[in-house]
Write a protein that holds these residues in place. Sequence first.
Motif, mmCIF file in Angstrom:
data_model
loop_
_atom_site.group_PDB
_atom_site.id
_atom_site.type_symbol
_atom_site.label_atom_id
_atom_site.label_comp_id
_atom_site.label_asym_id
_atom_site.label_seq_id
_atom_site.Cartn_x
_atom_site.Cartn_y
_atom_site.Cartn_z
ATOM 1 N N TYR A 148 0.127 -0.859 6.393
ATOM 2 C CA TYR A 148 -0.336 -2.245 6.398
ATOM 3 C C TYR A 148 0.847 -3.122 6.780
ATOM 4 C CZ TYR A 148 -3.766 0.177 3.564
ATOM 5 O OH TYR A 148 -4.694 1.082 3.115
ATOM 6 N N GLU A 149 0.736 -3.777 7.925
ATOM 7 C CA GLU A 149 1.832 -4.628 8.373
ATOM 8 C C GLU A 149 1.822 -5.928 7.576
ATOM 9 O OE1 GLU A 149 3.869 -6.050 12.566
ATOM 10 O OE2 GLU A 149 1.997 -4.930 12.597
ATOM 11 N N ILE A 150 3.009 -6.371 7.173
ATOM 12 C CA ILE A 150 3.134 -7.619 6.429
ATOM 13 C C ILE A 150 3.350 -8.741 7.452
ATOM 14 C CG2 ILE A 150 4.502 -8.887 4.725
ATOM 15 C CD1 ILE A 150 5.144 -6.112 3.478
ATOM 16 N N ASP A 151 2.514 -9.749 7.389
ATOM 17 C CA ASP A 151 2.588 -10.856 8.349
ATOM 18 C C ASP A 151 3.966 -11.483 8.392
ATOM 19 O OD1 ASP A 151 -0.039 -10.488 8.991
ATOM 20 O OD2 ASP A 151 -0.783 -12.085 7.690
ATOM 21 N N ASP A 152 4.417 -11.784 9.602
ATOM 22 C CA ASP A 152 5.670 -12.518 9.834
ATOM 23 C C ASP A 152 6.908 -11.816 9.282
ATOM 24 O OD1 ASP A 152 4.100 -14.522 11.016
ATOM 25 O OD2 ASP A 152 3.783 -15.486 9.080
ATOM 26 N N GLU A 153 6.816 -10.538 8.982
ATOM 27 C CA GLU A 153 7.970 -9.782 8.483
ATOM 28 C C GLU A 153 8.033 -8.456 9.234
ATOM 29 O OE1 GLU A 153 10.321 -10.393 6.159
ATOM 30 O OE2 GLU A 153 9.535 -12.362 5.645
ATOM 31 N N LYS A 171 5.540 3.673 13.858
ATOM 32 C CA LYS A 171 5.048 4.789 13.044
ATOM 33 C C LYS A 171 6.052 5.945 13.061
ATOM 34 C CE LYS A 171 1.007 7.317 11.688
ATOM 35 N NZ LYS A 171 -0.424 7.515 11.832
ATOM 36 N N ASP A 172 6.643 6.227 14.227
ATOM 37 C CA ASP A 172 7.651 7.287 14.304
ATOM 38 C C ASP A 172 8.866 6.943 13.442
ATOM 39 O OD1 ASP A 172 6.065 8.723 16.032
ATOM 40 O OD2 ASP A 172 7.048 7.970 17.836
ATOM 41 N N GLU A 173 9.269 5.677 13.477
ATOM 42 C CA GLU A 173 10.422 5.259 12.668
ATOM 43 C C GLU A 173 10.097 5.342 11.180
ATOM 44 O OE1 GLU A 173 12.145 1.528 13.854
ATOM 45 O OE2 GLU A 173 12.181 2.086 15.956
ATOM 46 N N ILE A 174 8.873 4.963 10.831
ATOM 47 C CA ILE A 174 8.448 5.030 9.429
ATOM 48 C C ILE A 174 8.406 6.488 8.964
ATOM 49 C CG2 ILE A 174 6.463 4.647 7.891
ATOM 50 C CD1 ILE A 174 6.028 1.983 9.553
ATOM 51 N N LEU A 175 7.871 7.377 9.812
ATOM 52 C CA LEU A 175 7.834 8.802 9.457
ATOM 53 C C LEU A 175 9.246 9.363 9.289
ATOM 54 C CD1 LEU A 175 4.905 10.170 11.636
ATOM 55 C CD2 LEU A 175 4.981 9.908 9.145
ATOM 56 N N ALA A 176 10.182 8.883 10.103
ATOM 57 C CA ALA A 176 11.573 9.356 10.008
ATOM 58 C C ALA A 176 12.199 8.957 8.674
ATOM 59 C CB ALA A 176 12.400 8.803 11.162
ATOM 60 N N LEU A 177 11.649 7.930 8.030
ATOM 61 C CA LEU A 177 12.107 7.526 6.696
ATOM 62 C C LEU A 177 11.286 8.203 5.592
ATOM 63 C CD1 LEU A 177 12.477 3.714 7.429
ATOM 64 C CD2 LEU A 177 14.366 5.310 7.045
ATOM 65 N N LEU A 178 9.978 8.315 5.824
ATOM 66 C CA LEU A 178 9.074 8.867 4.808
ATOM 67 C C LEU A 178 9.301 10.359 4.570
ATOM 68 C CD1 LEU A 178 6.602 8.795 2.923
ATOM 69 C CD2 LEU A 178 5.181 9.221 4.929
ATOM 70 N N ILE A 179 9.397 11.138 5.642
ATOM 71 C CA ILE A 179 9.461 12.595 5.486
ATOM 72 C C ILE A 179 10.659 13.021 4.630
ATOM 73 C CG2 ILE A 179 9.695 14.793 6.729
ATOM 74 C CD1 ILE A 179 7.836 13.498 8.914
#
Length: 111
Positions: free
Chosen positions: A65-70, A4-12
């Motif tokens: 939403y996590e994508i299975d196997d990815e 989530k922290d990594e995703i926020l570092a991309l989203l913000i």
Amino acid sequence: MKEKDEILALLIPLVEDLVSGKLELIKETGRSGPYTVEELKEQLDDYGGTLTASPEIDYKNLDLYEIDDEPEWVMEYELWVDGEKSDLTLTCTVRLTDQEKSIAIDSIHVL
């Protein structure tokens, strides 16, 4: 959650670039997904109002939403327009691997 922290570092920065109107930069950095600069502009203009910066605390409300196997997630985030949370939703695919950390717009739509 580390992801989530990594995703926020991309989203913000993506949301900040959208708010600043840096659509060319979004395109050049590969974050515009399938859209041209004109198409992104059109999606934002069709909604009306002015995109405004989101309060930092609001980023805690994103849906992942996590994508299975990815090592990928689909993320939905409600953008702020004219200083208020709107139903204009930014949907992105985020990919996190050791080699790649990327975010790409899937759509900007009214939820």
